[in-house]
Design a protein around this motif. Structure first.
Motif, PDB file in Angstrom:
ATOM      1  N   TYR A  11       0.856  -1.189   0.000  1.00  0.00           N
ATOM      2  CA  TYR A  11       0.000   0.000   0.000  1.00  0.00           C
ATOM      3  C   TYR A  11       0.889   1.235   0.000  1.00  0.00           C
ATOM      4  O   TYR A  11       1.987   1.206   0.559  1.00  0.00           O
ATOM      5  N   LYS A  15       3.604  -0.893   4.606  1.00  0.00           N
ATOM      6  CA  LYS A  15       4.532  -1.997   4.373  1.00  0.00           C
ATOM      7  C   LYS A  15       3.896  -2.980   3.406  1.00  0.00           C
ATOM      8  O   LYS A  15       2.777  -2.779   2.952  1.00  0.00           O
ATOM      9  N   ALA A  17       1.789  -5.776   2.306  1.00  0.00           N
ATOM     10  CA  ALA A  17       0.677  -6.559   2.861  1.00  0.00           C
ATOM     11  C   ALA A  17       0.717  -7.986   2.335  1.00  0.00           C
ATOM     12  O   ALA A  17       0.334  -8.920   3.030  1.00  0.00           O
ATOM     13  N   HIS A  36      -3.128 -14.551  11.188  1.00  0.00           N
ATOM     14  CA  HIS A  36      -3.334 -13.517  12.204  1.00  0.00           C
ATOM     15  C   HIS A  36      -3.918 -12.233  11.602  1.00  0.00           C
ATOM     16  O   HIS A  36      -3.884 -12.041  10.380  1.00  0.00           O
ATOM     17  N   SER A  37      -4.434 -11.390  12.450  1.00  0.00           N
ATOM     18  CA  SER A  37      -4.939 -10.098  12.004  1.00  0.00           C
ATOM     19  C   SER A  37      -3.798  -9.310  11.363  1.00  0.00           C
ATOM     20  O   SER A  37      -2.705  -9.242  11.920  1.00  0.00           O
ATOM     21  N   GLY A  38      -4.034  -8.782  10.179  1.00  0.00           N
ATOM     22  CA  GLY A  38      -2.981  -8.064   9.469  1.00  0.00           C
ATOM     23  C   GLY A  38      -2.122  -8.950   8.585  1.00  0.00           C
ATOM     24  O   GLY A  38      -1.178  -8.467   7.955  1.00  0.00           O
ATOM     25  N   ALA A  39      -2.455 -10.245   8.503  1.00  0.00           N
ATOM     26  CA  ALA A  39      -1.651 -11.183   7.704  1.00  0.00           C
ATOM     27  C   ALA A  39      -1.794 -10.959   6.202  1.00  0.00           C
ATOM     28  O   ALA A  39      -0.961 -11.394   5.417  1.00  0.00           O
ATOM     29  N   GLY A  40      -2.903 -10.294   5.805  1.00  0.00           N
ATOM     30  CA  GLY A  40      -3.103 -10.016   4.383  1.00  0.00           C
ATOM     31  C   GLY A  40      -4.341 -10.662   3.779  1.00  0.00           C
ATOM     32  O   GLY A  40      -4.531 -10.621   2.561  1.00  0.00           O
ATOM     33  N   LYS A  41      -5.206 -11.219   4.612  1.00  0.00           N
ATOM     34  CA  LYS A  41      -6.380 -11.937   4.113  1.00  0.00           C
ATOM     35  C   LYS A  41      -7.307 -11.032   3.300  1.00  0.00           C
ATOM     36  O   LYS A  41      -7.688 -11.360   2.182  1.00  0.00           O
ATOM     37  N   SER A  42      -7.682  -9.895   3.894  1.00  0.00           N
ATOM     38  CA  SER A  42      -8.600  -8.994   3.185  1.00  0.00           C
ATOM     39  C   SER A  42      -7.961  -8.451   1.915  1.00  0.00           C
ATOM     40  O   SER A  42      -8.633  -8.304   0.886  1.00  0.00           O
ATOM     41  N   THR A  43      -6.673  -8.173   1.988  1.00  0.00           N
ATOM     42  CA  THR A  43      -5.973  -7.671   0.803  1.00  0.00           C
ATOM     43  C   THR A  43      -6.066  -8.682  -0.334  1.00  0.00           C
ATOM     44  O   THR A  43      -6.359  -8.323  -1.483  1.00  0.00           O
TER      45      THR A  43
END
Ligand code: ADP
Ligand code: ADP
Length: 222
Positions: A11, A15, A17, A36-43
């Motif tokens: 992004y 950093k 994603a 984990h949260s922030g691992a990149g799933k939604s991205t």
């Protein structure tokens, strides 16, 4: 149905994603995407819907390289994908019918086809007869099923879900998973992002585990 080939996403100002993600999903396959949260799933999901663009690498959906889609092809690409969200993003001042019909109206269906498909979609999630209700009059589990009906009303080949059971208790979560499995059984490719480990453990399905933007593990189930 889906192929990620060394896909990275950074992004602007952020950093990385996703950092070199590769995997394939067969047509009609169902898999969980976890980490984990922030691992990149939604991205990863957003890249498939073209809500974000990759910084590197290529993504193929239904044989099409998303980097090569022209702006006029993007709506057709999106119609191949149904999306289910945790908070289901329903319009609370509209009826169940209007909510489910929304993707069809955007796609330009006439009223007769629209009515037929909305009924079929509501039937597929066990909510036939609730067309005239408002989402506020429904339980949390019913609201999520309306969200799923809206996601499948276009008969998408690919169904993506981002924490679809995040607000639901275990029994309702299981019902929602049964629905996803029924769509898989009729040939829909299903990818569900969740960090609900007990839910994943209860299902004998492939798991893609992301960690810091990389695939830590791809556990196939045979
Ligand atoms: P997950 O869905 O696994 O929680 P995300 O894909 O939401 O992970 O986020 C992955 C990383 O990218 C996180 O570090 C997050 O802060 C960052 N990120 C997500 N969206 C944006 C954005 N629009 N701008 C900048 N950074 C973002
Ligand atoms: P944007 O205007 O940011 O490009 P989209 O047009 O992709 O956003 O999506 C707008 C909203 O429509 C999304 O928040 C989502 O709720 C819904 N949506 C988009 N594509 C689909 C789909 N294939 N199936 C169901 N709902 C969709």
């Amino acid at each position: 149905m889906v192929r990620f080939d060394q896909v990275a996403k950074r992004y602007s100002g952020g950093k990385e994603a996703l950092a070199g993600v590769s995997f394939e999903l067969e047509r009609g396959e169902m898999a969980f995407l976890t980490g984990h949260s922030g691992a990149g799933k939604s991205t990863l999901l957003k890249l498939m819907m073209l809500m974000e663009r990759p910084s590197r690498g290529q993504i193929f959906v239904d044989g099409q390289n998303l980097n090569r889609l022209t702006p006029s092809q993007i709506p057709y690409h999106r119609r191949k994908i149904g999306v289910v969200f945790q908070n289901h993003q329903l319009l609370f001042d509209r009826t169940v019918y209007d909510n489910v019909a929304l993707p069809l109206l955007i796609a330009g269906y006439n009223h007769m086809d629209c009515a037929r498909r909305v009924r079929a979609a509501l039937d597929s999630v066990g909510l036939l007869g609730l067309e005239g209700r408002k989402p506020v009059e429904l339980s949390g589990g019913e609201q999520q099923r309306v969200g799923i009906a809206r996601a499948v009303v276009n008969k998408p080949a690919l169904l993506l879900a981002d924490e679809p059971t995040g607000n639901l208790d275990p029994d309702l979560s299981e019902e929602i998973m049964d629905l996803f499995m029924r769509f898989q059984q009729v040939g829909v490719t299903v990818l569900i992002a969740t960090h609900d480990i007990s839910l994943i453990e209860s299902m004998n399905k492939r798991r893609l585990i992301l960690e810091h933007g990389m695939i830590l593990e791809d556990r196939h189930v045979f």
